[in-house]
Design a protein around this motif. Sequence first.
Motif, short mmCIF file in Angstrom:
data_model
loop_
_atom_site.label_atom_id
_atom_site.label_comp_id
_atom_site.label_asym_id
_atom_site.label_seq_id
_atom_site.Cartn_x
_atom_site.Cartn_y
_atom_site.Cartn_z
N TYR A 173 0.87 -1.18 0.00
CA TYR A 173 0.00 0.00 0.00
C TYR A 173 0.90 1.23 0.00
N GLN B 12 0.89 5.76 0.77
CA GLN B 12 0.16 6.95 1.19
C GLN B 12 0.96 8.17 0.76
N LYS C 205 -5.15 9.60 1.07
CA LYS C 205 -5.53 8.34 1.71
C LYS C 205 -4.49 7.25 1.47
N VAL C 206 -4.49 6.26 2.32
CA VAL C 206 -3.71 5.05 2.08
C VAL C 206 -4.36 4.31 0.91
N PHE D 99 -4.31 1.04 -1.93
CA PHE D 99 -3.88 -0.31 -2.27
C PHE D 99 -3.08 -0.29 -3.57
N PHE E 281 3.80 1.09 2.42
CA PHE E 281 3.59 0.11 3.50
C PHE E 281 3.51 -1.30 2.92
N PHE F 200 0.87 -4.68 9.29
CA PHE F 200 1.57 -3.69 8.47
C PHE F 200 2.96 -3.42 9.03
#
Lengths: 116, 113
Positions: free
Chosen positions: B35, B37, B42-43, B45, B91, B104
Motif C-alpha cells: 500500500y 500513502q 488516503k492510504v 492499495f 507500506f 503492516f
Amino acid sequence: AQSVTQLGSHVSVSEGALVLLRCNYSSSVPPYLFWYVQYPNQGLQLLLKYTTGATLVKGINGFEAEFKKSETSFHLTKPSAHMSDAAEYFCAVLFRPKAAGNKLTFGGGTRVLVKP
Amino acid sequence: EPEVTQTPSHQVTQMGQEVILRCVPISNHLYFYWYRQILGQKVEFLVSFYNNEISEKSEIFDDQFSVERPDGSNFTLKIRSTKLEDSAMYFCASSEALYEKLFFGSGTQLSVL
C-alpha cells in the motif's frame, strides 16, 4: 461508486472523555469493516474488525465499534480517552469479498489529540 | 507480537532511477501486500500477492511497478523509473489467510527528487 468517508480529519478530546470517530461507507453489499491505528513512526495496527455476526465488536485498548447496515456506518468509540490514545485512526473497508485478494479501501484518517 | 519489517525507513532517489523497497513479512503468512500513502492523501492499495503471483492490483500498479518474493522470506517492490509523483510512504503488509488481520510494517518513506 464505492467509497469510505471519515468525518473530521482532526479530533480533540479531553482525557477521560468519550472518543467518537465516524466512518461511513458506500456500498450496496455489506462489506467487511476494519479500524486501524497508527502511532508515530509505527505501522498500522488493527484495532478491531467486523465481518459477520454480532454488530457490536470489541477491540484492543478499550475501543469498540458498531456496524449499522441501515446507516452504512461503522463508528469507533471509547468511553474514556487516555493520553496514550493520541494517534491517527483509519477506517478501512473490504468491498465485495472475493476468493483472492484482500484489497482494503481506506478512509482519509482522523488524527486524535488528547488534552490533559 | 510478530512484526513485518521494512527497509530502508527512508529512501531518497533521483527521478528516473530504479528503487527497490524491501519487506520481510511474518514467517507463516501466505498473503502479501503493498500500500502507499502520498502526503495528505488516503492510504491506497497497490498490489496483493499470493502463491507466488499477483492476485490483484490497482490501476496505480502499472508497468513501472513489479513485486517479487525472491527467496521465501523477502517481499520486494521495485519501481523501474521513478517519477516525482511516486514520492510517498510505502507500506508492506502480510496476513495468514484471507480476511484475517493484516499486519503492516512501519513503512518506507520514498522521496523522488
